[in-house]
Design a protein around this motif. Structure first.
Motif, PDB file in Angstrom:
ATOM      1  N   GLN A  85       0.811  -1.170  -0.137  1.00 40.87           N
ATOM      2  CA  GLN A  85      -0.054  -0.035   0.022  1.00 40.87           C
ATOM      3  C   GLN A  85       0.993   1.212  -0.102  1.00 40.87           C
ATOM      4  O   GLN A  85       2.006   1.225   0.540  1.00 40.87           O
ATOM      5  N   PRO A  86       0.507   2.233  -0.523  1.00 31.66           N
ATOM      6  CA  PRO A  86       1.331   3.664  -0.607  1.00 31.66           C
ATOM      7  C   PRO A  86       1.410   4.118   0.849  1.00 31.66           C
ATOM      8  O   PRO A  86       0.571   3.718   1.661  1.00 31.66           O
ATOM      9  N   LEU A  87       2.425   4.710   1.023  1.00 31.67           N
ATOM     10  CA  LEU A  87       2.663   5.318   2.406  1.00 31.67           C
ATOM     11  C   LEU A  87       1.692   6.629   2.609  1.00 31.67           C
ATOM     12  O   LEU A  87       1.391   7.460   1.558  1.00 31.67           O
ATOM     13  N   PRO A  88       1.133   6.792   3.674  1.00 36.68           N
ATOM     14  CA  PRO A  88       0.185   7.862   4.054  1.00 36.68           C
ATOM     15  C   PRO A  88       1.201   9.013   4.497  1.00 36.68           C
ATOM     16  O   PRO A  88       0.843   9.637   5.479  1.00 36.68           O
ATOM     17  N   CYS A  89       1.978   9.769   3.594  1.00 36.41           N
ATOM     18  CA  CYS A  89       2.698  10.897   3.858  1.00 36.41           C
ATOM     19  C   CYS A  89       2.816  11.605   2.715  1.00 36.41           C
ATOM     20  O   CYS A  89       2.750  11.240   1.520  1.00 36.41           O
ATOM     21  N   ASN A  90       3.728  12.765   2.702  1.00 39.00           N
ATOM     22  CA  ASN A  90       4.372  13.590   1.691  1.00 39.00           C
ATOM     23  C   ASN A  90       5.298  13.063   1.304  1.00 39.00           C
ATOM     24  O   ASN A  90       6.120  12.386   1.936  1.00 39.00           O
ATOM     25  N   ALA A  91       5.797  13.675  -0.007  1.00 37.06           N
ATOM     26  CA  ALA A  91       7.165  13.214  -0.364  1.00 37.06           C
ATOM     27  C   ALA A  91       7.767  14.097  -1.505  1.00 37.06           C
ATOM     28  O   ALA A  91       7.274  14.840  -1.858  1.00 37.06           O
ATOM     29  N   LEU A  92       9.190  14.203  -1.275  1.00 33.77           N
ATOM     30  CA  LEU A  92       9.864  14.978  -2.045  1.00 33.77           C
ATOM     31  C   LEU A  92      10.944  14.377  -3.045  1.00 33.77           C
ATOM     32  O   LEU A  92      11.773  13.319  -2.426  1.00 33.77           O
ATOM     33  N   ILE A  93      10.738  14.224  -4.319  1.00 35.31           N
ATOM     34  CA  ILE A  93      11.674  13.469  -4.955  1.00 35.31           C
ATOM     35  C   ILE A  93      12.564  14.447  -5.631  1.00 35.31           C
ATOM     36  O   ILE A  93      12.126  15.233  -6.534  1.00 35.31           O
TER      37      ILE A  93
END
Length: 231
Positions: A85-93
């Motif tokens: 499942q996708p992680l329930p957080c924001n992300a910076l790539i």
């Protein structure tokens, strides 16, 4: 679960699962690549040969090749498990705009790995695969914005010269430890048998160390153990 995750210079998991050890650079399995092949990869990925020669020449290259081979073998062995499942957080790539190892199209799949409110993709100009070393100001600025608190009175400017020393500009206040504790959040509930005050100092000191503060310290994990009989 973290509030924010930072990914740098790596293809999305579904893409990585189909790659050999050198990613899109080569479809040859690691077992069939010679040390000379890996040296060429290092040079193509942005390793500064002039700086490498100052740091030990052939011996330094051999050390880097051995570490690279082990790292890339792990990458080659990785296969994303089904139904994750996708992680329930924001992300910076982050990706170097001139990266010859990871294509821009290969990082977009990271958007499917998170379900937070924001997934940001940043092309770091003037950088190839080693963007942290090549554009430290741009990278540190982005990271500082993730952890900054306006009330902390902490100002960060990191300047790193390849093969040279680092300079840091920090403003410091006595309240920083409490602010950093708020930024870092409380320890996980499973953390037991530690001196919580020492743990707080350890976490704050290590945070400063990673951000380049002269007041930072890697610390010693053993120092946070609670006295015998303590909860």
């Amino acid at each position: 679960v973290p509030d924010h995750m930072v990914v740098s210079g790596n293809a999305a998991p579904l893409i990585s699962s189909r790659h050999m050890g050198l990613g899109c650079y080569s479809d040859t399995p690691m077992a069939d690549l010679s040390d000379a092949d890996l040296e060429e990869f290092l040079k193509a990925s942005g390793v500064d040969e002039a700086e490498l020669s100052k740091g030990g020449g052939d011996a330094a290259m051999q050390t880097m090749v051995a570490a690279l081979r082990a790292d890339c073998q792990l990458y080659e062995d990785f296969k994303k498990a089904p139904h994750v499942q996708p992680l329930p957080c924001n992300a910076l790539i982050l990706r170097g705009a001139d990266d010859a190892v990871v294509k821009a199209s290969e990082i977009t799949g990271w958007a499917d790995e998170f379900c937070g409110e924001e997934v940001a993709f940043v092309a770091v100009r003037g950088a190839s695969h080693h963007l942290h070393a090549e554009q430290p100001d741009a990278v540190s600025s982005r990271l500082a914005r993730l952890v900054a608190d306006p009330s902390s009175h902490v100002s960060v400017r990191l300047t790193r010269v390849r093969g040279g020393s680092s300079t840091h500009t920090w403003s410091h206040s006595a309240a920083n430890a409490d602010v950093l504790e708020n930024i870092l959040g409380p320890p996980c509930s499973f953390v037991k048998a530690v001196d919580m005050d020492e743990l707080r100092k350890f976490r704050a000191g290590y945070f400063r160390y990673r951000m380049g503060s002269p007041w930072g310290s890697r610390g010693e994990v053993g120092a946070v153990a609670a006295a015998p009989g303590a909860a």
